[in-house]
Design an enzyme around this catalytic site. Structure first.
Site, PDB file in Angstrom:
ATOM      1  N   LYS A 199      -3.116  18.932  -1.260  1.00 23.50           N
ATOM      2  CA  LYS A 199      -1.931  18.264  -0.724  1.00 23.50           C
ATOM      3  C   LYS A 199      -0.746  19.146  -1.063  1.00 23.50           C
ATOM      4  O   LYS A 199      -0.537  19.485  -2.235  1.00 23.50           O
ATOM      5  CB  LYS A 199      -1.764  16.892  -1.374  1.00 23.50           C
ATOM      6  CG  LYS A 199      -0.349  16.335  -1.253  1.00 23.50           C
ATOM      7  CD  LYS A 199      -0.268  14.898  -1.677  1.00 23.50           C
ATOM      8  CE  LYS A 199       1.170  14.474  -1.890  1.00 23.50           C
ATOM      9  NZ  LYS A 199       1.296  13.039  -2.106  1.00 23.50           N
ATOM     10  N   ASP A 229       3.174  16.672   2.892  1.00 23.69           N
ATOM     11  CA  ASP A 229       3.988  15.478   2.631  1.00 23.69           C
ATOM     12  C   ASP A 229       5.449  15.856   2.403  1.00 23.69           C
ATOM     13  O   ASP A 229       5.833  16.234   1.294  1.00 23.69           O
ATOM     14  CB  ASP A 229       3.429  14.766   1.382  1.00 23.69           C
ATOM     15  CG  ASP A 229       4.321  13.615   0.924  1.00 23.69           C
ATOM     16  OD1 ASP A 229       5.160  13.158   1.714  1.00 23.69           O
ATOM     17  OD2 ASP A 229       4.149  13.155  -0.229  1.00 23.69           O
ATOM     18  N   ASN A 231       7.897  13.819   2.344  1.00 25.57           N
ATOM     19  CA  ASN A 231       8.625  12.633   1.871  1.00 25.57           C
ATOM     20  C   ASN A 231       9.663  12.135   2.885  1.00 25.57           C
ATOM     21  O   ASN A 231      10.827  11.888   2.546  1.00 25.57           O
ATOM     22  CB  ASN A 231       9.313  12.901   0.529  1.00 25.57           C
ATOM     23  CG  ASN A 231       8.342  12.798  -0.637  1.00 25.57           C
ATOM     24  OD1 ASN A 231       8.076  13.794  -1.302  1.00 25.57           O
ATOM     25  ND2 ASN A 231       7.761  11.644  -0.866  1.00 25.57           N
ATOM     26  N   ASP A 301      -0.743   2.879  -5.418  1.00 19.20           N
ATOM     27  CA  ASP A 301      -0.268   3.413  -6.698  1.00 19.20           C
ATOM     28  C   ASP A 301      -0.276   2.161  -7.552  1.00 19.20           C
ATOM     29  O   ASP A 301       0.538   1.259  -7.335  1.00 19.20           O
ATOM     30  CB  ASP A 301       1.145   3.977  -6.535  1.00 19.20           C
ATOM     31  CG  ASP A 301       1.767   4.409  -7.851  1.00 19.20           C
ATOM     32  OD1 ASP A 301       1.542   3.727  -8.866  1.00 19.20           O
ATOM     33  OD2 ASP A 301       2.508   5.407  -7.865  1.00 19.20           O
ATOM     34  N   HIS A 328      -1.557   7.469  -4.439  1.00 19.98           N
ATOM     35  CA  HIS A 328      -0.358   8.241  -4.741  1.00 19.98           C
ATOM     36  C   HIS A 328      -0.186   8.383  -6.251  1.00 19.98           C
ATOM     37  O   HIS A 328      -0.682   7.565  -7.014  1.00 19.98           O
ATOM     38  CB  HIS A 328       0.840   7.470  -4.163  1.00 19.98           C
ATOM     39  CG  HIS A 328       2.165   7.835  -4.723  1.00 19.98           C
ATOM     40  ND1 HIS A 328       2.776   7.151  -5.745  1.00 19.98           N
ATOM     41  CD2 HIS A 328       3.013   8.828  -4.384  1.00 19.98           C
ATOM     42  CE1 HIS A 328       3.947   7.701  -6.011  1.00 19.98           C
ATOM     43  NE2 HIS A 328       4.114   8.714  -5.197  1.00 19.98           N
ATOM     44  N   ASN A 330       2.726   9.961  -9.444  1.00 21.14           N
ATOM     45  CA  ASN A 330       3.993  10.569  -9.801  1.00 21.14           C
ATOM     46  C   ASN A 330       3.751  11.301 -11.108  1.00 21.14           C
ATOM     47  O   ASN A 330       2.641  11.274 -11.618  1.00 21.14           O
ATOM     48  CB  ASN A 330       5.032   9.462  -9.970  1.00 21.14           C
ATOM     49  CG  ASN A 330       6.392   9.927  -9.535  1.00 21.14           C
ATOM     50  OD1 ASN A 330       7.111  10.508 -10.319  1.00 21.14           O
ATOM     51  ND2 ASN A 330       6.751   9.702  -8.287  1.00 21.14           N
TER      52      ASN A 330
END
Ligand code: GKR
Ligand code: MG
Length: 430
Positions: A199, A229, A231, A301, A328, A330
């Site tokens: 990714k 991605d 965002n 997530d 997902h 972080n």
């Protein structure tokens, strides 16, 4: 009648973990990212750990919840959300306070769910240790032995910019600001961890350059699925162009554009599979999104969906609507990674390799940090989450939190250290 253990003490420890200068549509990662570690102790001597987002609003709500859970049965998970609302003094109908974050809309509901998730995970960890069962068994048992993760590639600088009032962390990954750099980074990920899918975090350079990076990755790793991605950083037109340019190279396009209407238009014009961790991040956003066919893959997530049980509820809703699930992440540590792995092992329709930022973190608060092999993690059968808190490491990272005074993640402010004139590109950006 068996006795249910009661929570006698709950602590929340804010920590700062070092983070490399990873670039995204908003700016760049700060040298240190805040995170919260939750610990629950029960009256029979067991304890459990959880982890979640660490910015000041999360810390405040987590501290209130920590005081409120004392004296409650460790199994009383279903009341945690209401308790968190009550203890934080939030009302159910509070307005959203910022619709433009990288993790989508920010609201009291999402904040509460993110905080609750750490307490729920810590409860499962304690309960698992008491019963001698792994967390996945408490969720009905794993249906896979290994959970695949994708290599999460970032454009990045070699070093953080000068100008911070404290010493900044450094690593030996070098910069990645063009297709060759991205491929170099991918090779190292493959060599060190065996990842088999990629990714790339986009939205940093002009879309055509990011298309070239994906093409270069596909050339270097012809069998590996690719994701890009930005965002939500592209217009509908740009999104359509990127998707048409890349054709079947993308297993899904992640948040090419921001907002459900834009996503629905991209879907209609390209027929591409679109994934999101920005426009569907809570249960109330599902009906409209699925009704518009704006999203074909929801990135769970467990933090902001409200925990491990809530992730399974999300999975059931997605199954009903023929929508797929991926995961997902972080910036996070090993407690979150353990929780992600347990829940991913029990969700049948999690059809893609999960995201994890973890390879970018050089520190952890557990004694045996996870190591990806073959691009995956084994699902542990040891009691609870299968991790042990490293108190010295926790103490050191907490001491850093006390010392440096960094309280929130702010990628825009971090970019301004390098470029004082930098302004957050408006999201949506079209
Ligand atoms: O850490 O730069 C980052 C990511 O962009 C993160 O903030 C996102 O929430 O990883 C996330 C994503 O997939 O959008
Ligand atoms: Mg994303």
């Amino acid at each position: 009648m068996p006795r249910v253990p009661v929570i006698t003490k709950a602590t929340v420890t804010p920590v700062l973990i070092s983070d490399p200068p990873l670039l995204n549509v908003l700016g760049v990662h700060q040298p240190y990212a805040p995170r919260l570690i939750v610990e629950l102790h029960t009256d029979d001597g067991a304890s459990g750990v959880g982890e979640t987002y660490g910015d000041s609003v999360y810390l405040k709500a987590a501290e209130s919840l920590a005081a409120a859970v004392e004296g409650r049965p460790v199994t009383a998970l279903n009341g945690l959300r209401d308790l968190a609302y009550e203890s934080a003094g939030f009302t159910d109908d509070a307005p959203e306070f910022d619709p433009a974050g990288l993790r989508g809309r920010r609201s009291d509901e999402k904040l509460v769910r993110s905080v609750v998730s750490a307490f729920e995970v810590a409860s499962f960890d304690a309960l698992g240790k008491i019963l001698g069962l792994p967390v996945h068994a408490l969720l009905g048992g794993r249906i896979r032995d290994r959970v695949p993760y994708s290599a999460y590639l970032f454009y990045r600088w070699a070093e953080h910019p000068e100008g911070y009032p404290y010493e900044v962390p450094s690593d030996d990954w070098g910069e990645a600001v063009d297709p060759a750099g991205v491929v170099r980074q991918a090779r190292r990920f493959v060599e060190e961890y065996g990842f088999t899918s990629f990714k790339l975090k986009g939205g940093v350079f002009p879309a055509e350059e990011e298309v070239e990076a994906v093409r270069a990755l596909a050339k270097a790793f012809p069998d590996a699925p690719q994701r890009l991605d930005p965002n939500g950083g592209w217009s509908v037109e740009t999104s359509v162009r990127v998707i048409e340019d890349l054709g079947d190279l993308l297993e899904y396009a992640e948040d090419p554009t921001a907002g459900l209407d834009g996503m629905a238009q991209v879907r209609e014009r390209t027929g591409a599979r679109l994934a999101t961790n920005m426009c569907v991040t809570g249960f109330d956003e599902i009906p409209e999104a699925f009704g518009l066919d704006a999203v074909q893959v929801v990135l769970s997530d467990h933090h902001y969906w409200g925990g491990l049980q809530a992730t399974r509820e999300l999975a059931a809703i997605c199954r009903t609507h023929d929508v797929e699930l991926s995961m997902h992440s972080n910036t996070h540590l090993g407690i979150s990674l353990a929780a992600m792995t347990h829940v991913a092992s029990v969700v049948p329709n999690l059809n893609y390799a999960c995201d994890s930022h973890r390879p970018w973190q050089t520190e952890d608060v557990i004694t045996r940090p996870h190591r990806f092999t073959g691009g995956a993690l084994d699902v542990p059968d040891t009691p609870g989450l299968g991790v042990e808190l490293d108190r010295d490491a926790l103490g050191a990272l907490h001491e850093r939190w006390l010392r440096l005074g960094v309280r929130d993640r702010d990628d825009v402010a971090a970019m301004r250290v390098a470029d004082p004139g930098w302004t957050q590109p408006p999201l949506p950006r079209w």
